[in-house]
Enzyme design. Structure first.
Site, PDB file in Angstrom:
ATOM      1  N   GLY A   1     -11.390   3.609   0.416  1.00 33.68           N
ATOM      2  CA  GLY A   1     -12.272   4.536   1.123  1.00 33.68           C
ATOM      3  C   GLY A   1     -13.524   3.895   1.677  1.00 33.68           C
ATOM      4  O   GLY A   1     -14.501   4.588   1.956  1.00 33.68           O
TER       5      GLY A   1
ATOM      6  N   ASP B   1      -3.357   8.228  -2.881  1.00 34.05           N
ATOM      7  CA  ASP B   1      -4.674   8.847  -3.037  1.00 34.05           C
ATOM      8  C   ASP B   1      -4.954   9.722  -1.828  1.00 34.05           C
ATOM      9  O   ASP B   1      -4.261   9.623  -0.810  1.00 34.05           O
ATOM     10  CB  ASP B   1      -5.772   7.793  -3.233  1.00 34.05           C
ATOM     11  CG  ASP B   1      -5.802   6.749  -2.132  1.00 34.05           C
ATOM     12  OD1 ASP B   1      -4.868   6.713  -1.309  1.00 34.05           O
ATOM     13  OD2 ASP B   1      -6.753   5.962  -2.090  1.00 34.05           O
TER      14      ASP B   1
ATOM     15  N   HIS C   1      -4.751 -18.494  14.428  1.00 35.66           N
ATOM     16  CA  HIS C   1      -6.076 -19.087  14.221  1.00 35.66           C
ATOM     17  C   HIS C   1      -6.945 -18.169  13.349  1.00 35.66           C
ATOM     18  O   HIS C   1      -7.586 -18.623  12.401  1.00 35.66           O
ATOM     19  CB  HIS C   1      -6.792 -19.356  15.545  1.00 35.66           C
ATOM     20  CG  HIS C   1      -8.252 -19.607  15.336  1.00 35.66           C
ATOM     21  ND1 HIS C   1      -8.732 -20.808  14.868  1.00 35.66           N
ATOM     22  CD2 HIS C   1      -9.327 -18.777  15.425  1.00 35.66           C
ATOM     23  CE1 HIS C   1     -10.040 -20.714  14.699  1.00 35.66           C
ATOM     24  NE2 HIS C   1     -10.431 -19.496  15.022  1.00 35.66           N
TER      25      HIS C   1
ATOM     26  N   CYS D   1      -5.929 -24.866  17.518  1.00 35.40           N
ATOM     27  CA  CYS D   1      -7.118 -25.733  17.585  1.00 35.40           C
ATOM     28  C   CYS D   1      -6.760 -27.211  17.616  1.00 35.40           C
ATOM     29  O   CYS D   1      -7.478 -28.005  18.218  1.00 35.40           O
ATOM     30  CB  CYS D   1      -8.042 -25.453  16.400  1.00 35.40           C
ATOM     31  SG  CYS D   1      -8.776 -23.809  16.444  1.00 35.40           S
TER      32      CYS D   1
ATOM     33  N   ASP E   1      -7.673  -7.330   2.117  1.00 31.86           N
ATOM     34  CA  ASP E   1      -6.620  -7.299   3.136  1.00 31.86           C
ATOM     35  C   ASP E   1      -7.189  -6.614   4.360  1.00 31.86           C
ATOM     36  O   ASP E   1      -8.105  -5.792   4.241  1.00 31.86           O
ATOM     37  CB  ASP E   1      -5.403  -6.484   2.675  1.00 31.86           C
ATOM     38  CG  ASP E   1      -5.622  -4.999   2.887  1.00 31.86           C
ATOM     39  OD1 ASP E   1      -6.329  -4.382   2.080  1.00 31.86           O
ATOM     40  OD2 ASP E   1      -5.125  -4.448   3.894  1.00 31.86           O
TER      41      ASP E   1
ATOM     42  N   ASP F   1       0.867  -1.168   0.000  1.00 30.60           N
ATOM     43  CA  ASP F   1       0.000   0.000   0.000  1.00 30.60           C
ATOM     44  C   ASP F   1       0.909   1.223   0.000  1.00 30.60           C
ATOM     45  O   ASP F   1       2.012   1.180   0.535  1.00 30.60           O
ATOM     46  CB  ASP F   1      -0.908  -0.015   1.232  1.00 30.60           C
ATOM     47  CG  ASP F   1      -1.987   1.063   1.140  1.00 30.60           C
ATOM     48  OD1 ASP F   1      -2.094   1.700   0.067  1.00 30.60           O
ATOM     49  OD2 ASP F   1      -2.702   1.265   2.127  1.00 30.60           O
ATOM     50  N   SER F   2       0.430   2.312  -0.580  1.00 29.76           N
ATOM     51  CA  SER F   2       1.267   3.505  -0.683  1.00 29.76           C
ATOM     52  C   SER F   2       1.557   4.094   0.685  1.00 29.76           C
ATOM     53  O   SER F   2       2.546   4.772   0.878  1.00 29.76           O
ATOM     54  CB  SER F   2       0.555   4.553  -1.527  1.00 29.76           C
ATOM     55  OG  SER F   2      -0.545   5.079  -0.790  1.00 29.76           O
ATOM     56  N   GLY F   3       0.665   3.823   1.638  1.00 29.33           N
ATOM     57  CA  GLY F   3       0.821   4.442   2.949  1.00 29.33           C
ATOM     58  C   GLY F   3       0.013   5.717   3.066  1.00 29.33           C
ATOM     59  O   GLY F   3       0.090   6.410   4.081  1.00 29.33           O
ATOM     60  N   GLY F   4      -0.771   6.024   2.027  1.00 23.71           N
ATOM     61  CA  GLY F   4      -1.629   7.204   2.107  1.00 23.71           C
ATOM     62  C   GLY F   4      -2.518   7.153   3.341  1.00 23.71           C
ATOM     63  O   GLY F   4      -2.652   8.130   4.074  1.00 23.71           O
ATOM     64  N   PHE F   5      -3.080   5.980   3.606  1.00 26.16           N
ATOM     65  CA  PHE F   5      -3.971   5.831   4.762  1.00 26.16           C
ATOM     66  C   PHE F   5      -3.227   6.137   6.062  1.00 26.16           C
ATOM     67  O   PHE F   5      -3.752   6.809   6.950  1.00 26.16           O
ATOM     68  CB  PHE F   5      -4.536   4.404   4.794  1.00 26.16           C
ATOM     69  CG  PHE F   5      -5.495   4.163   5.929  1.00 26.16           C
ATOM     70  CD1 PHE F   5      -6.815   4.582   5.838  1.00 26.16           C
ATOM     71  CD2 PHE F   5      -5.069   3.539   7.094  1.00 26.16           C
ATOM     72  CE1 PHE F   5      -7.706   4.376   6.889  1.00 26.16           C
ATOM     73  CE2 PHE F   5      -5.952   3.322   8.154  1.00 26.16           C
ATOM     74  CZ  PHE F   5      -7.265   3.746   8.044  1.00 26.16           C
TER      75      PHE F   5
ATOM     76  N   GLN G   1     -12.207   6.008  -5.573  1.00 27.55           N
ATOM     77  CA  GLN G   1     -12.637   6.770  -4.395  1.00 27.55           C
ATOM     78  C   GLN G   1     -14.024   7.349  -4.658  1.00 27.55           C
ATOM     79  O   GLN G   1     -14.653   7.036  -5.648  1.00 27.55           O
ATOM     80  CB  GLN G   1     -11.614   7.884  -4.096  1.00 27.55           C
ATOM     81  CG  GLN G   1     -10.305   7.364  -3.521  1.00 27.55           C
ATOM     82  CD  GLN G   1     -10.451   6.828  -2.097  1.00 27.55           C
ATOM     83  OE1 GLN G   1     -11.523   6.872  -1.501  1.00 27.55           O
ATOM     84  NE2 GLN G   1      -9.359   6.276  -1.563  1.00 27.55           N
TER      85      GLN G   1
ATOM     86  N   CYS H   1     -10.743 -27.064  12.718  1.00 23.16           N
ATOM     87  CA  CYS H   1      -9.748 -26.090  12.242  1.00 23.16           C
ATOM     88  C   CYS H   1      -8.364 -26.733  12.348  1.00 23.16           C
ATOM     89  O   CYS H   1      -8.052 -27.377  13.347  1.00 23.16           O
ATOM     90  CB  CYS H   1      -9.810 -24.804  13.064  1.00 23.16           C
ATOM     91  SG  CYS H   1      -8.504 -23.616  12.632  1.00 23.16           S
TER      92      CYS H   1
ATOM     93  N   CYS I   1      -5.410 -25.250  12.496  1.00 30.79           N
ATOM     94  CA  CYS I   1      -4.330 -24.407  13.035  1.00 30.79           C
ATOM     95  C   CYS I   1      -3.773 -25.020  14.319  1.00 30.79           C
ATOM     96  O   CYS I   1      -4.453 -25.810  14.986  1.00 30.79           O
ATOM     97  CB  CYS I   1      -4.824 -22.986  13.273  1.00 30.79           C
ATOM     98  SG  CYS I   1      -5.589 -22.719  14.884  1.00 30.79           S
TER      99      CYS I   1
HETATM  100 ZN    ZN Z   1      -7.844 -22.704  14.644  1.00 33.99          ZN
END
Ligand code: ZN
Length: 414
Positions: free
Chosen positions: A255, A149, A374, A348, A305, A95-99, A227, A343, A345
């Site tokens: 956005g 942006d 998890h 679990c 993401d 990500d550009s890091g604008g956020f 946007q 699950c 993981c």
């Molecule tokens: Zn799990």
């Protein structure tokens, strides 16, 4: 400049607006729809890249703002680029890091040229222009890089949303021009800005053996960001402006999930997805709660993401098919069941809820790690199940049942 050989996207199955497919990057292919684990500082908090890969993570996201401030984008490049530095050989996006500039940085001033801000780390002064952001993301070297942006609050009025959307389109033009220029002319020479000016003399030199060759930028794709807040005509204008200004390899929807209502967010997806060409992957930025993923896939989103799985996990909140569970609750004190039956993981398969609760109550690091892993596994599994349902032509039924179970349990728990 990315060639068609470096990046491609193929839709293999579709049902309604939902689709499954494959996004190919220079570091391999990602089956979509996919959730991208977030490695903000080049690491998924608390987890090793091997654990993320074992959980099914295929494409990860990192953040240009954080890496630019520390250790520095030139330093990342001198240490081999982010893939080598972080030991992640798969697809990667920055990500550009604008956020982050708009949410973390102090004393920012936004103008047509860019954003001037003070670092949240040490108060130092920096300028983020579209050109600077492209140089930074070219140095970091992820496969997909995002444009700079201008961000606004989710409920911003029409005038503010229009102004930010139009400025983001102008910044996109400048990003693309600089992105293409670097592809043509190469990146800045490595030594001048880093080894001479910043590093003390007694550190090993990182100057490349072949400086001219090292300046050649890796194949990357620049993604524009739609946007326009929650204003339908602004979203339409944003998509039209983006499509008129270039030949893209994918388009992001930004956005959203910034304070607007869920129905507003879903309405914006329903509006944007059909007018983004079906041949391009659609990436919904910063959205990653389990039900939002399923709702997003239903509306034609391919990539997601969010820091939610690891952040919630560190807070003791676990995702389950029946909604969220707070592991610290006293009711888990004698609970010998796994967090989620079935699950795969480590949290679990190896431990029960009583032990996980004990780890949290005792503030043991292992608890944070197990719950983060998890939650990540849960989202990656959910996307794997969505892809399987799409391939089987059963996505409508699968997603309806999945959402009813997740939400039904959440309502019953209130
Ligand atoms: Zn799990």
């Amino acid at each position: 400049m990315p060639t068609s050989a470096d990046f491609s996207f193929q839709v293999t199955h579709a049902q309604g607006a939902a689709r499954s497919g494959e996004f190919v990057t220079p570091h391999g292919a990602v089956e979509t729809p996919a959730f991208m684990p977030v490695a903000t500082q080049g690491t998924i908090k608390g987890l090793s890249m091997d654990e993320v890969a074992a959980a099914g993570g295929r494409m990860v996201l990192s953040n240009a703002y954080h890496l630019y401030l520390r250790p520095g984008d030139m330093m990342v490049r001198a240490l081999g680029g982010l893939h080598a530095f972080a030991r992640w050989d798969g697809p990667m996006l920055t990500d550009s890091g604008g956020f982050q500039v708009f949410s973390l940085a102090k004393l920012r001033t936004v103008g047509e040229d860019g954003v001037v801000f003070r670092s949240h780390l040490d108060g130092s002064l920096h300028e983020y222009t579209p050109e600077a952001v492209m140089r930074i993301e070219r140095n970091i070297g992820a496969d997909v890089v995002m444009q700079l942006d201008e961000l606004i609050a989710g409920q911003a009025d029409r005038a503010a949303a229009r102004s930010a959307m139009e400025r983001s389109l102008r910044w996109l033009e400048r990003c693309r021009a600089e992105f293409d220029r670097i592809a043509r002319d190469g990146r800045e020479p490595l030594g001048l800005t880093m080894t001479d000016a910043v590093l003390p003399d007694d550190l090993p030199s990182l100057l490349p053996a072949e400086p001219e060759r090292e300046r050649v930028a890796p194949p990357q794709a620049l993604f524009p960001i739609v946007q326009g807040g929650t204003h339908p005509e602004l979203r339409r204008a944003s998509v039209a402006g983006i499509l008129a200004s270039g030949d893209w390899r994918g388009i992001a929807i930004g956005g959203l999930s910034v304070g607007e209502s869920k129905p507003d967010m879903y309405a914006m997806l329903e509006l944007c997805a059909p007018i983004i060409p079906a041949t391009l992957p659609r990436y919904l930025m910063g959205v990653g709660f389990p039900d939002d993923l399923v709702e997003g896939v239903r509306r034609g989103v391919d990539l997601f993401d969010c820091v939610a799985p690891t952040r919630m996990g560190r807070d003791g909140t676990a995702f389950t098919p029946d909604g969220k569970v707070q592991i610290r609750k006293g009711s888990h004190r004698t609970d010998k069941r796994p967090l989620v039956e079935g699950c795969g993981c480590p949290g679990c398969t190896r431990y029960d809820r009583a032990y996980l609760r004990h780890l949290f109550v005792s503030e043991e690091m292992l608890g944070l790690r197990l719950l983060a892993l998890h939650n990540l596994t849960f989202l990656l599994d959910t996307m794997r199940d969505a892809r399987a349902a799409l391939r089987a032509g059963a996505f409508d039924t699968w997603s309806s049942e999945w959402l009813a179970r997740y939400r039904g349990a959440a309502i019953a728990a209130r």
